[in-house]
Design a protein around this motif. Sequence first.
Motif, mmCIF file in Angstrom:
data_model
loop_
_atom_site.group_PDB
_atom_site.id
_atom_site.type_symbol
_atom_site.label_atom_id
_atom_site.label_comp_id
_atom_site.label_asym_id
_atom_site.label_seq_id
_atom_site.Cartn_x
_atom_site.Cartn_y
_atom_site.Cartn_z
ATOM 1 N N GLY A 25 -12.597 -14.460 48.902
ATOM 2 C CA GLY A 25 -11.980 -13.138 48.853
ATOM 3 C C GLY A 25 -10.478 -13.207 48.692
ATOM 4 O O GLY A 25 -9.881 -12.451 47.902
ATOM 5 N N LEU A 26 -9.826 -14.104 49.433
ATOM 6 C CA LEU A 26 -8.376 -14.287 49.294
ATOM 7 C C LEU A 26 -8.019 -14.780 47.897
ATOM 8 O O LEU A 26 -7.064 -14.299 47.274
ATOM 9 N N ALA A 27 -8.790 -15.737 47.402
ATOM 10 C CA ALA A 27 -8.532 -16.267 46.055
ATOM 11 C C ALA A 27 -8.675 -15.168 45.012
ATOM 12 O O ALA A 27 -7.866 -15.071 44.071
ATOM 13 N N ALA A 28 -9.694 -14.318 45.156
ATOM 14 C CA ALA A 28 -9.908 -13.235 44.195
ATOM 15 C C ALA A 28 -8.746 -12.257 44.200
ATOM 16 O O ALA A 28 -8.291 -11.806 43.135
ATOM 17 N N ALA B 76 -7.624 -21.073 49.550
ATOM 18 C CA ALA B 76 -7.798 -20.061 48.498
ATOM 19 C C ALA B 76 -6.910 -20.362 47.300
ATOM 20 O O ALA B 76 -7.343 -20.266 46.151
ATOM 21 N N VAL B 77 -5.669 -20.732 47.551
ATOM 22 C CA VAL B 77 -4.755 -21.067 46.455
ATOM 23 C C VAL B 77 -5.257 -22.304 45.720
ATOM 24 O O VAL B 77 -5.246 -22.370 44.486
ATOM 25 N N ASP B 78 -5.720 -23.293 46.473
ATOM 26 C CA ASP B 78 -6.226 -24.527 45.873
ATOM 27 C C ASP B 78 -7.457 -24.276 45.012
ATOM 28 O O ASP B 78 -7.751 -25.032 44.087
ATOM 29 N N LEU B 79 -8.182 -23.198 45.302
ATOM 30 C CA LEU B 79 -9.394 -22.856 44.567
ATOM 31 C C LEU B 79 -9.093 -22.352 43.157
ATOM 32 O O LEU B 79 -9.927 -22.459 42.260
ATOM 33 N N LEU B 80 -7.896 -21.810 42.944
ATOM 34 C CA LEU B 80 -7.552 -21.175 41.672
ATOM 35 C C LEU B 80 -7.326 -22.211 40.576
ATOM 36 O O LEU B 80 -6.926 -23.344 40.851
ATOM 37 N N PRO B 81 -7.546 -21.825 39.327
ATOM 38 C CA PRO B 81 -7.208 -22.730 38.219
ATOM 39 C C PRO B 81 -5.721 -23.065 38.261
ATOM 40 O O PRO B 81 -4.910 -22.215 38.665
ATOM 41 N N PRO B 82 -5.334 -24.273 37.866
ATOM 42 C CA PRO B 82 -3.913 -24.663 37.915
ATOM 43 C C PRO B 82 -2.996 -23.676 37.194
ATOM 44 O O PRO B 82 -1.897 -23.391 37.669
ATOM 45 N N TRP B 83 -3.440 -23.137 36.058
ATOM 46 C CA TRP B 83 -2.593 -22.198 35.320
ATOM 47 C C TRP B 83 -2.350 -20.918 36.103
ATOM 48 O O TRP B 83 -1.299 -20.271 35.948
#
Length: 283
Positions: A44-47, A224-231
């Motif tokens: 949820g945080l990542a989204a 959550a931040v680590d879950l996101l694509p690098p870009w």
Amino acid sequence: MRRVAGPTAHQKRARIHQTPGPRWFSPDRPVRTVHADASMYIGGLAALLLQSLHPVAMAAVWAHSGFRGDPWGRLQRTSTFLAETTFATAQDAERAVERVRGVHARVTGTTSDGVAYRASDPSLLAWVHIAETYCFLEAYQRYGRGVLTSLQQDGYVEDMASVARRLGIVDPPMTVAALVASLSSRRGELAPTEESSATAQYLLAAPPLPRPARLPYALLAAAAVDLLPPWAREHLALPMRTRLLLRVARPGGLAVTSAIRWVIPPLPSRTGQRRAPGGRSGM
């Protein structure tokens, strides 16, 4: 749980899960596996972070959703919608969709750059759907109680698409490959803005939480931040604490989600639930 689901979380949970009647999804569908897991806190945080990178979508959220004045209230409304469409009776799920569609129909405006928007725009709705589906699935695969097979992952995307169509989203992705392609195709629309920067600072640096909860939350936020694509991470204004915690994001996320599973009681019994006509059958 009170922050995410509201002060009546346990009563709401009992109503959603224990009210008899047919459901949109049978108990063995992947969407129920994913949405019942503690990894949803990270997803949820990542989204939210990923969604904030769309300038037009973020302008609508910033101006109309109550995010600034009542961020937990907005999160509670979102979590209730997910719970009702995933676990509640088909009648309650249909009401939840109609309620959201009604809100979207009233939300219109113009960004600071003069771009007109309406929340019911299928393209904006699709962006929110793509970001949520991607992040929820990625979070479960990394931090969930188990791991979905390739077939089950496609099943999860298909389950989410069935809700998306009811919200007015046209041709949502039906497989993981199509989901990843859809996310990649939207990259040109994304950019950091003052609103996305403020959102990241609020969610990552200064969330309104009691002091004992701040360290576990900081670990969830880093995961959550680590879950996101690098870009996507490159577009975010990350506070120094989050940057430092990225080094331990995965073990920290695993530790906190394990603790959440231990603290929060399991879901109420699913006895007597059946699939609604036209709903998704088991795999």
